[in-house]
Structure formats: structure tokens, C-alpha cells
Scaffold this active site. Structure first.
Site, PDB file in Angstrom:
ATOM      1  N   GLY A 167       5.400   6.053   1.807  1.00 32.16           N
ATOM      2  CA  GLY A 167       4.212   5.247   1.532  1.00 32.16           C
ATOM      3  C   GLY A 167       2.875   5.930   1.635  1.00 32.16           C
ATOM      4  O   GLY A 167       1.844   5.349   1.285  1.00 32.16           O
ATOM      5  N   GLU A 218      10.557   8.869   4.595  1.00 34.24           N
ATOM      6  CA  GLU A 218      11.016   8.786   3.207  1.00 34.24           C
ATOM      7  C   GLU A 218       9.865   8.901   2.201  1.00 34.24           C
ATOM      8  O   GLU A 218       9.638   7.981   1.425  1.00 34.24           O
ATOM      9  CB  GLU A 218      11.698   7.442   2.963  1.00 34.24           C
ATOM     10  CG  GLU A 218      12.869   7.149   3.850  1.00 34.24           C
ATOM     11  CD  GLU A 218      13.369   5.724   3.670  1.00 34.24           C
ATOM     12  OE1 GLU A 218      14.553   5.498   3.902  1.00 34.24           O
ATOM     13  OE2 GLU A 218      12.560   4.837   3.309  1.00 34.24           O
ATOM     14  N   PRO A 219       9.158  10.006   2.200  1.00 31.65           N
ATOM     15  CA  PRO A 219       8.039  10.109   1.252  1.00 31.65           C
ATOM     16  C   PRO A 219       8.536  10.308  -0.181  1.00 31.65           C
ATOM     17  O   PRO A 219       9.537  10.994  -0.401  1.00 31.65           O
ATOM     18  CB  PRO A 219       7.301  11.355   1.737  1.00 31.65           C
ATOM     19  CG  PRO A 219       8.345  12.181   2.411  1.00 31.65           C
ATOM     20  CD  PRO A 219       9.326  11.211   3.025  1.00 31.65           C
ATOM     21  N   ARG A 226       5.953   9.592  -3.363  1.00 35.12           N
ATOM     22  CA  ARG A 226       4.704   9.935  -4.047  1.00 35.12           C
ATOM     23  C   ARG A 226       4.021  11.185  -3.474  1.00 35.12           C
ATOM     24  O   ARG A 226       3.624  12.080  -4.226  1.00 35.12           O
ATOM     25  CB  ARG A 226       3.746   8.741  -3.909  1.00 35.12           C
ATOM     26  CG  ARG A 226       2.459   8.865  -4.714  1.00 35.12           C
ATOM     27  CD  ARG A 226       1.487   7.743  -4.304  1.00 35.12           C
ATOM     28  NE  ARG A 226       2.095   6.441  -4.336  1.00 35.12           N
ATOM     29  CZ  ARG A 226       2.214   5.676  -5.418  1.00 35.12           C
ATOM     30  NH1 ARG A 226       1.733   6.088  -6.564  1.00 35.12           N
ATOM     31  NH2 ARG A 226       2.790   4.497  -5.340  1.00 35.12           N
ATOM     32  N   ARG A 271       2.009   3.481 -14.895  1.00 36.93           N
ATOM     33  CA  ARG A 271       1.215   3.097 -13.720  1.00 36.93           C
ATOM     34  C   ARG A 271      -0.134   2.455 -14.052  1.00 36.93           C
ATOM     35  O   ARG A 271      -0.507   1.467 -13.412  1.00 36.93           O
ATOM     36  CB  ARG A 271       1.027   4.286 -12.774  1.00 36.93           C
ATOM     37  CG  ARG A 271       2.364   4.818 -12.223  1.00 36.93           C
ATOM     38  CD  ARG A 271       2.161   5.840 -11.108  1.00 36.93           C
ATOM     39  NE  ARG A 271       1.498   5.245  -9.974  1.00 36.93           N
ATOM     40  CZ  ARG A 271       0.230   5.362  -9.690  1.00 36.93           C
ATOM     41  NH1 ARG A 271      -0.551   6.121 -10.433  1.00 36.93           N
ATOM     42  NH2 ARG A 271      -0.286   4.749  -8.664  1.00 36.93           N
ATOM     43  N   TYR A 307      -0.187  -1.161 -12.414  1.00 38.51           N
ATOM     44  CA  TYR A 307      -0.914  -1.276 -11.137  1.00 38.51           C
ATOM     45  C   TYR A 307      -2.422  -1.067 -11.293  1.00 38.51           C
ATOM     46  O   TYR A 307      -3.095  -0.834 -10.294  1.00 38.51           O
ATOM     47  CB  TYR A 307      -0.414  -0.226 -10.136  1.00 38.51           C
ATOM     48  CG  TYR A 307       1.082  -0.097 -10.014  1.00 38.51           C
ATOM     49  CD1 TYR A 307       1.860  -1.162  -9.562  1.00 38.51           C
ATOM     50  CD2 TYR A 307       1.711   1.103 -10.315  1.00 38.51           C
ATOM     51  CE1 TYR A 307       3.229  -1.024  -9.437  1.00 38.51           C
ATOM     52  CE2 TYR A 307       3.089   1.243 -10.184  1.00 38.51           C
ATOM     53  CZ  TYR A 307       3.847   0.170  -9.752  1.00 38.51           C
ATOM     54  OH  TYR A 307       5.198   0.319  -9.616  1.00 38.51           O
ATOM     55  N   CYS A 344       2.193  -1.125 -29.240  1.00 36.15           N
ATOM     56  CA  CYS A 344       1.631  -2.325 -29.837  1.00 36.15           C
ATOM     57  C   CYS A 344       1.333  -3.390 -28.786  1.00 36.15           C
ATOM     58  O   CYS A 344       1.929  -4.467 -28.801  1.00 36.15           O
ATOM     59  CB  CYS A 344       2.615  -2.837 -30.888  1.00 36.15           C
ATOM     60  SG  CYS A 344       1.981  -4.206 -31.807  1.00 36.15           S
ATOM     61  N   TYR A 394       6.563   8.212 -10.086  1.00 37.29           N
ATOM     62  CA  TYR A 394       6.596   6.963 -10.841  1.00 37.29           C
ATOM     63  C   TYR A 394       6.004   7.162 -12.241  1.00 37.29           C
ATOM     64  O   TYR A 394       5.374   6.269 -12.805  1.00 37.29           O
ATOM     65  CB  TYR A 394       5.878   5.838 -10.068  1.00 37.29           C
ATOM     66  CG  TYR A 394       6.358   5.753  -8.640  1.00 37.29           C
ATOM     67  CD1 TYR A 394       7.629   5.264  -8.374  1.00 37.29           C
ATOM     68  CD2 TYR A 394       5.587   6.218  -7.574  1.00 37.29           C
ATOM     69  CE1 TYR A 394       8.113   5.236  -7.072  1.00 37.29           C
ATOM     70  CE2 TYR A 394       6.071   6.190  -6.272  1.00 37.29           C
ATOM     71  CZ  TYR A 394       7.333   5.702  -6.037  1.00 37.29           C
ATOM     72  OH  TYR A 394       7.825   5.679  -4.758  1.00 37.29           O
TER      73      TYR A 394
HETATM   74  C1  LIG Z   1       9.627   3.539  -2.727  1.00 34.44           C
HETATM   75  C2  LIG Z   1      10.186   3.770  -1.376  1.00 34.44           C
HETATM   76  C3  LIG Z   1       9.815   4.914  -0.653  1.00 34.44           C
HETATM   77  C4  LIG Z   1       8.801   5.921  -1.144  1.00 34.44           C
HETATM   78  O1  LIG Z   1       7.517   5.413  -1.218  1.00 34.44           O
HETATM   79  P1  LIG Z   1       6.284   6.373  -1.588  1.00 34.44           P
HETATM   80  O2  LIG Z   1       5.129   5.476  -1.579  1.00 34.44           O
HETATM   81  O3  LIG Z   1       6.557   6.949  -2.929  1.00 34.44           O
HETATM   82  O4  LIG Z   1       6.203   7.422  -0.532  1.00 34.44           O
HETATM   83  C5  LIG Z   1      10.416   5.112   0.574  1.00 34.44           C
HETATM   84  N1  LIG Z   1      11.317   4.237   1.079  1.00 34.44           N
HETATM   85  C6  LIG Z   1      11.692   3.127   0.417  1.00 34.44           C
HETATM   86  C7  LIG Z   1      12.690   2.226   1.018  1.00 34.44           C
HETATM   87  C8  LIG Z   1      11.131   2.859  -0.827  1.00 34.44           C
HETATM   88  O5  LIG Z   1      11.493   1.744  -1.478  1.00 34.44           O
END
Ligand SMILES: *Cc1c(COP(=O)(O)O)cnc(C)c1O
Length: 427
Positions: free
Chosen positions: A240, A281-282, A284, A319, A323, A350, A379
Site C-alpha cells: 500500500g 506485500e508491496p 506499486r 488508471r 481512479y 470510443c 496496474y
Molecule cells: C493490492 C494488494 C497489495 C499491493 O498493494 P500496493 O498498493 O500495490 O502496494 C498487497 N496486498 C494485498 C492483499 C493486495 O490486495
């Protein structure tokens, strides 16, 4: 000129990536085109490894599922967060071992649970219902499933509502108030072994405070689980971390994130006398800024605003449409040109929502110019579709001064793929 992105430069009027002229790349491989800097990707992975040397870093594969990039991240020692059987196959092909994978998801099929168990990967259960289903599947297979629990910590992360995942109204996770009960249930259940907690509060978060808040709540829950005799072997704080898409944005670095959450984690572990593995869990923040997206100008139309029509739309970079996201625009063949006019960059799809960039001050643009959209690695291609009869474009990797194709562009046969016309319609 490009902030901290030292893989990008303006040289002789052209944008270069790791020293390779992107105008040449567009000539050689055609447009549209995704181009990734191997050096930047590796540097981003290393920044996490260095900030969290004792943790496991699981790349979130949904951000970018290119096999060559996954292979590079595997070489850098990263594991993977996968959300489907398809993503699991990809990371296995990339050589990421099952013990470094977490299978996430809020609505998994029975076949996916089976596949995860066969591959020996841990599963994050998103609900009591799923836990019970998993126990059944594991028993049938004569296995014991190691399971973590996705917690909904009810933490507000200031980000776009479509990518906030930790609010109590979000579809993800078990409400934190119910967590201990579900964990205890799992402890008494044959076929599963509860091993820890998992959360992920959202994406493109530009402040460390929500991460710290979530970590504190997670450690509090860990404490209550220990109290009822549960074991905690892993604590996964999700991904995140945001990135600076606009030149004015400041984003925390992995090491700033570490300064925020590590003390909470370490103090909690000491207090509870536990020593779980920390997982992050990065997605982005590992891959976004490693990649640019190149698209060629087809038309310039002076109307209500100055429209620049390019050869890629939201089918290839969703994106902005999804968003309202900002991607910085560089006119790649006029990279050190002065901004002279204001333009809105639009694709060929279109739909009037097919806008890639709005109201940008750029050098004077003509047909044939090359537009680079920065920070397109996360993404970007992974969300691409063939909407409106547009086959997907190739991807290229730049490393060691040369460019290599890492995904062939599709031709129109992809539009026919799998289609069946009943014989009675062919008369
Ligand atoms: C999408 C997601 C991530 C990665 O999020 P980023 O914002 O790209 O770092 C990590 N864990 C889970 C469970 C996700 O759904």
C-alpha cells in the site's frame, strides 16, 4: 528533471531510460510500448530488503504479472502475494518457491484452495465460511493447511475510495472484533493450522500513520490470540505504500515505513514473548516507477481544449479513467523543450472518458511526436484489455545498455481467440 528517478534523463532532446534512447525504442518495437528499467526495479526491491532485512517481502503480483519482471524480483529474494490460481502459476513459473507465497483473496474457488495446498503455499482466509471450506478441502486431501487470517482493522487510509481496503465497509477481511473468535475456531478445527494475521489497508497511501495504526491493532489482536493459547508465526502488514506520481507529491520511503511500524512490531513481540516473521506485500512501490509507457501522437485537435490524440487508450493504461490518476507526461522527442501550450491527451477508444492526461503544459505537440507516461509499471499492463478491438501492446526490458522484448504485442487474432460461431449461423 525527473526527481528521484535517476534512470530517466533528457539527453540531446530525447528521453532516455538507463541510457537507452526511447525514441529509438519506439522505432524498433513500435508503439504503444511499455518499457521497464531493470536497474530501477532491482533498486526498488533492494530498498525494501535493506529497510526490512529480517522480514519477508512478498511482491503483489496483481501490480505487474510480467514473467521476466517476476524472475528479476525472485532473483532479488522476493516472495509473492497472489490472488488467483493464474497468479500462482505465474510465480511458480518465475521460480518463486511455494513457501514464499501467500494466497490471498476474498472469494476463492475450491479448485484454487486445492491448488494452493498442492503447491504448499500458505493461505490467507478472508472469512469464517472460507476457513470451514478450506478445512474440508484439506481433510479430503489428507493435508493440513497453514492459514493466516485477513483482518479488517477498520483503519482509514487517505486514498482514492476504490483502493481503500481497510475500512469496516470494505469487502475485505474479517472484522477485527470477530477475529479472536474465528482464530479460536480454527485452533480446534481438523485440517487447518492457524499461523498468524494479515492485513492490507489500501493502496497509494502517502502517510505512514495509517500503517502504524493498523500495525498497533494487529499486535493488539496477536496479544489476545496468545492469551487464548494461539500461536503466531507470521504477521503480514500488507502493501500500500504510495509513490510520488506528481512532481509535487512526497511519498514515504520503505525505510521511513520501517521506522514507523518496526518499533510497534518489535515492542509487541517482546511484550507477548513471540517471534513471528514479519511480512510485507508491496506492489506499486516496487514496480510503478521502473516503467514508462510510450504512445505516438496521431492527431492534434484545437477545439474547446487542445486535444492530443494518441495511439493508446484506457484499454492499455486504465488508471486515469478508473481512479482519476495522474501520470506525468513527457514529450519524449522534445524532452528538454519548454512548456508552451496546454494539452489534454486522449486515446482512440470510443468513450469520452478515455483521457490519459488532462490540462498539461507541454512543448508544442505535432502529429508523430512521442508521448511518455511515467510511473506506469504498476496496474498498467496488468489491467490492460482488448476493449474496442485493440490488441495489447508489447513490453520491453532495458538492462545493461540494451533492450529486450519481454512480451510480444498481440495481433488481431487475439480478438478471435476462443470465439465459437455456431454452424447454424454460418449459412
Ligand atoms: C493490492 C494488494 C497489495 C499491493 O498493494 P500496493 O498498493 O500495490 O502496494 C498487497 N496486498 C494485498 C492483499 C493486495 O490486495
Amino acid at each position: 528533471m525527473f526527481g528521484t528517478k535517476d534512470h530517466l534523463r533528457a539527453e540531446g532532446g530525447h528521453l532516455t531510460i538507463d541510457g537507452v534512447d526511447v525514441v529509438d525504442l519506439a522505432e524498433e518495437f513500435g508503439t504503444p510500448l511499455y518499457v521497464t528499467s531493470e536497474a530501477r526495479l532491482r533498486a526498488n526491491a533492494r530498498a525494501y530488503r535493506e529497510a526490512f532485512p529480517e522480514a519477508l517481502i512478498y511482491f503483489a503480483v496483481k501490480a505487474n504479472g510480467n514473467l521476466a519482471l517476476l524472475r528479476i524480483l525472485a532473483e532479488e529474494g522476493l516472495g509473492a502475494d497472489v490472488f488467483s490460481a493464474g497468479e500462482l502459476s505465474l510465480v511458480r513459473m518465475a521460480g518463486i518457491p511455494g513457501e514464499k507465497v501467500l494466497f490471498n483473496g476474498n472469494s476463492k474457488r475450491t479448485e484454487e484452495l486445492k491448488m494452493a495446498l498442492e503447491a504448499g503455499v500458505r493461505i490467507s482466509a478472508d472469512s469464517l465460511d472460507e476457513l470451514l471450506a478450506l478445512a474440508e478441502v484439506a481433510k479430503e486431501m489428507g493435508e493440513e493447511a497453514e492459514v493466516a487470517f485477513r483482518v479488517n482493522p477498520d483503519v482509514s487510509a487517505k486514498t482514492h475510495p476504490k483502493i481503500a481496503t481497510g475500512l469496516k465497509t470494505s469487502k475485505f477481511g474479517i472484522p477485527w472484533q470477530d477475529l479472536v473468535e474465528v482464530y479460536e475456531r480454527a485452533m480446534g478445527l481438523e485440517g487447518v493450522k492457524p499461523v498468524g494475521l494479515h492485513c492490507h489497508i489500501g493502496s497509494q497511501i502517502l502517510d505512514t500513520a495509517p500503517f502504524v495504526e493498523a500495525a498497533a491493532r494487529m499486535m493488539e489482536l496477536a496479544g489476545r490470540i496468545v492469551e487464548v493459547g494461539g500461536k503466531i508465526e507470521m504477521m503480514d502488514f500488507g502493501g500500500g505504500l504510495g509513490i510520488p506520481y506528481t512532481p509535487e507529491t512526497a511519498a514515504p520511503t520503505p525505510s521511513q515505513l520501517a521506522s514507523g511500524i518496526k518499533p510497534v512490531f518489535e515492542e509487541g513481540c517482546r511484550r507477548l514473548g513471540i517471534s513471528p516473521r514479519m511480512i510485507l506485500e508491496p506492489g506499486r512501490s516496487i514496480v510503478a516507477d521502473s516503467t514508462i509507457f510510450l504512445t505516438r501522437v496521431n492527431v492534434v485537435k484545437r477545439a474547446h481544449v487542445n486535444f492530443v490524440g494518441v495511439d493508446a487508450g484506457f484499454n492499455l493504461l486504465a488508471r486515469p479513467m478508473l481512479y482519476d490518476a495522474y501520470h506525468h507526461v513527457v514529450v519524449a522527442n522534445k524532452a528538454d523543450g519548454r512548456a508552451e501550450e496546454r494539452y489534454t491527451v486522449v486515446g482512440p477508444i470510443c468513450e469520452s472518458g478515455d483521457v490519459l492526461a488532462k490540462d498539461r503544459n507541454l512543448p508544442r505537440i505535432e502529429r508523430g511526436d512521442l508521448i511518455a507516461m511515467l510511473d506506469a509499471g504498476a496496474y498498467g499492463f496488468s489491467m490492460a484489455s482488448v476493449y474496442n478491438g485493440q490488441p495489447r501492446c508489447p513490453e520491453v526490458l532495458v538492462g545493461g545498455g540494451r533492450a529486450e522484448l519481454i512480451r510480444r504485442g498481440e495481433d488481431q487474432s487475439v480478438l478471435l481467440s476462443g470465439q465459437v460461431v455456431p454452424a447454424r449461423l454460418l449459412k
